[in-house]
Design a protein around this motif. Structure first.
Motif, PDB file in Angstrom:
ATOM      1  N   ARG A  88       0.816  -1.218   0.000  1.00 13.97           N
ATOM      2  CA  ARG A  88       0.000   0.000   0.000  1.00 13.97           C
ATOM      3  C   ARG A  88       0.846   1.263   0.000  1.00 13.97           C
ATOM      4  O   ARG A  88       0.385   2.322  -0.383  1.00 13.97           O
ATOM      5  CB  ARG A  88      -0.904   0.002   1.221  1.00 13.97           C
ATOM      6  N   CYS A  89       2.071   1.141   0.443  1.00 10.70           N
ATOM      7  CA  CYS A  89       2.960   2.286   0.566  1.00 10.70           C
ATOM      8  C   CYS A  89       3.356   2.794  -0.830  1.00 10.70           C
ATOM      9  O   CYS A  89       3.836   2.026  -1.664  1.00 10.70           O
ATOM     10  CB  CYS A  89       4.206   1.874   1.352  1.00 10.70           C
ATOM     11  N   PRO A  90       3.163   4.096  -1.089  1.00 12.49           N
ATOM     12  CA  PRO A  90       3.524   4.636  -2.395  1.00 12.49           C
ATOM     13  C   PRO A  90       4.994   4.396  -2.772  1.00 12.49           C
ATOM     14  O   PRO A  90       5.300   4.134  -3.931  1.00 12.49           O
ATOM     15  CB  PRO A  90       3.223   6.131  -2.268  1.00 12.49           C
ATOM     16  N   ALA A  91       5.900   4.473  -1.811  1.00  9.31           N
ATOM     17  CA  ALA A  91       7.316   4.246  -2.104  1.00  9.31           C
ATOM     18  C   ALA A  91       7.568   2.799  -2.525  1.00  9.31           C
ATOM     19  O   ALA A  91       8.344   2.541  -3.452  1.00  9.31           O
ATOM     20  CB  ALA A  91       8.177   4.606  -0.896  1.00  9.31           C
ATOM     21  N   GLN A  92       6.907   1.864  -1.880  1.00  4.88           N
ATOM     22  CA  GLN A  92       7.052   0.461  -2.255  1.00  4.88           C
ATOM     23  C   GLN A  92       6.467   0.195  -3.635  1.00  4.88           C
ATOM     24  O   GLN A  92       7.058  -0.521  -4.450  1.00  4.88           O
ATOM     25  CB  GLN A  92       6.372  -0.447  -1.225  1.00  4.88           C
ATOM     26  N   LEU A  93       5.308   0.757  -3.901  1.00  8.55           N
ATOM     27  CA  LEU A  93       4.688   0.585  -5.211  1.00  8.55           C
ATOM     28  C   LEU A  93       5.559   1.194  -6.315  1.00  8.55           C
ATOM     29  O   LEU A  93       5.690   0.620  -7.395  1.00  8.55           O
ATOM     30  CB  LEU A  93       3.291   1.196  -5.224  1.00  8.55           C
ATOM     31  N   GLN A  94       6.175   2.336  -6.043  1.00 10.24           N
ATOM     32  CA  GLN A  94       7.057   2.973  -7.016  1.00 10.24           C
ATOM     33  C   GLN A  94       8.278   2.108  -7.279  1.00 10.24           C
ATOM     34  O   GLN A  94       8.686   1.920  -8.432  1.00 10.24           O
ATOM     35  CB  GLN A  94       7.489   4.357  -6.522  1.00 10.24           C
TER      36      GLN A  94
ATOM     37  N   GLU B   7       7.200  -0.855  -9.336  1.00  4.42           N
ATOM     38  CA  GLU B   7       6.970  -0.419 -10.720  1.00  4.42           C
ATOM     39  C   GLU B   7       8.292  -0.314 -11.477  1.00  4.42           C
ATOM     40  O   GLU B   7       8.416  -0.805 -12.598  1.00  4.42           O
ATOM     41  CB  GLU B   7       6.239   0.920 -10.726  1.00  4.42           C
TER      42      GLU B   7
ATOM     43  N   ALA C 216      -0.688   2.690  -7.705  1.00  5.02           N
ATOM     44  CA  ALA C 216       0.251   3.725  -7.255  1.00  5.02           C
ATOM     45  C   ALA C 216      -0.268   5.135  -7.529  1.00  5.02           C
ATOM     46  O   ALA C 216       0.162   6.086  -6.885  1.00  5.02           O
ATOM     47  CB  ALA C 216       1.607   3.529  -7.921  1.00  5.02           C
ATOM     48  N   ARG C 217      -1.194   5.258  -8.453  1.00  7.11           N
ATOM     49  CA  ARG C 217      -1.690   6.571  -8.839  1.00  7.11           C
ATOM     50  C   ARG C 217      -3.121   6.826  -8.384  1.00  7.11           C
ATOM     51  O   ARG C 217      -3.874   7.531  -9.026  1.00  7.11           O
ATOM     52  CB  ARG C 217      -1.567   6.725 -10.345  1.00  7.11           C
ATOM     53  N   GLY C 218      -3.529   6.218  -7.289  1.00  8.40           N
ATOM     54  CA  GLY C 218      -4.835   6.528  -6.718  1.00  8.40           C
ATOM     55  C   GLY C 218      -5.806   5.371  -6.666  1.00  8.40           C
ATOM     56  O   GLY C 218      -6.800   5.434  -5.967  1.00  8.40           O
ATOM     57  N   ASN C 219      -5.604   4.352  -7.444  1.00  5.55           N
ATOM     58  CA  ASN C 219      -6.391   3.120  -7.394  1.00  5.55           C
ATOM     59  C   ASN C 219      -7.891   3.308  -7.582  1.00  5.55           C
ATOM     60  O   ASN C 219      -8.694   2.880  -6.745  1.00  5.55           O
ATOM     61  CB  ASN C 219      -6.105   2.381  -6.084  1.00  5.55           C
TER      62      ASN C 219
END
Length: 126
Positions: free
Chosen positions: A5-11, A14, A35-38
């Motif tokens: 769920r963490c944006p940094a992890q998703l980035q 990616e 990562a961009r709002g789901n």
């Protein structure tokens, strides 16, 4: 399985998936969306972090409407080895027998692994 769920992890995920195109394509789009709002209520699961063996994307379980609808219960997968895929299919809560589902992936061996696990459980695969 761990939900990212963490944006940094998703980035970071990616960026890692971009390096393995085209085999990561089925999961990369969902990772980017989450990562961009789901807006589509998906989730991204990995077996471990940051060194993952498998990435699974799916609609959030609470948004599943019909357990017989394999289109709604669509899973996308990218795995680094066939063993990680078989472990996912055989023994995790991420993929349950209570729901019909379709699994999308672009890697060699995906069909064979699904067939093996299904036949061991006495299930029909179409």
């Amino acid at each position: 399985m761990r939900i990212l769920r963490c944006p940094a992890q998703l980035q970071l995920l990616e960026e890692t998936l971009w390096k393995s195109l085209p085999t990561t394509l089925p999961v990369l789009g969902t990772v980017m969306t989450v990562a961009r709002g789901n807006p589509a209520s998906h989730e991204v699961l990995v077996d471990s972090w940051p060194y993952f063996g498998i990435v699974l994307t799916r609609l959030r379980p609470e948004d599943h409407r019909d357990p017989r609808d394999y289109y709604t219960n669509q899973l996308s997968v990218f795995y680094r080895d066939k063993g990680a895929l078989q472990a996912l299919l055989e023994g995790t809560e991420a993929v349950t027998r209570e729901r019909a589902f379709q699994i999308l992936g672009m890697q060699d061996g995906l069909d064979e692994a699904v067939q093996e696990v299904a036949s061991a459980r006495g299930l029909k695969v179409e």
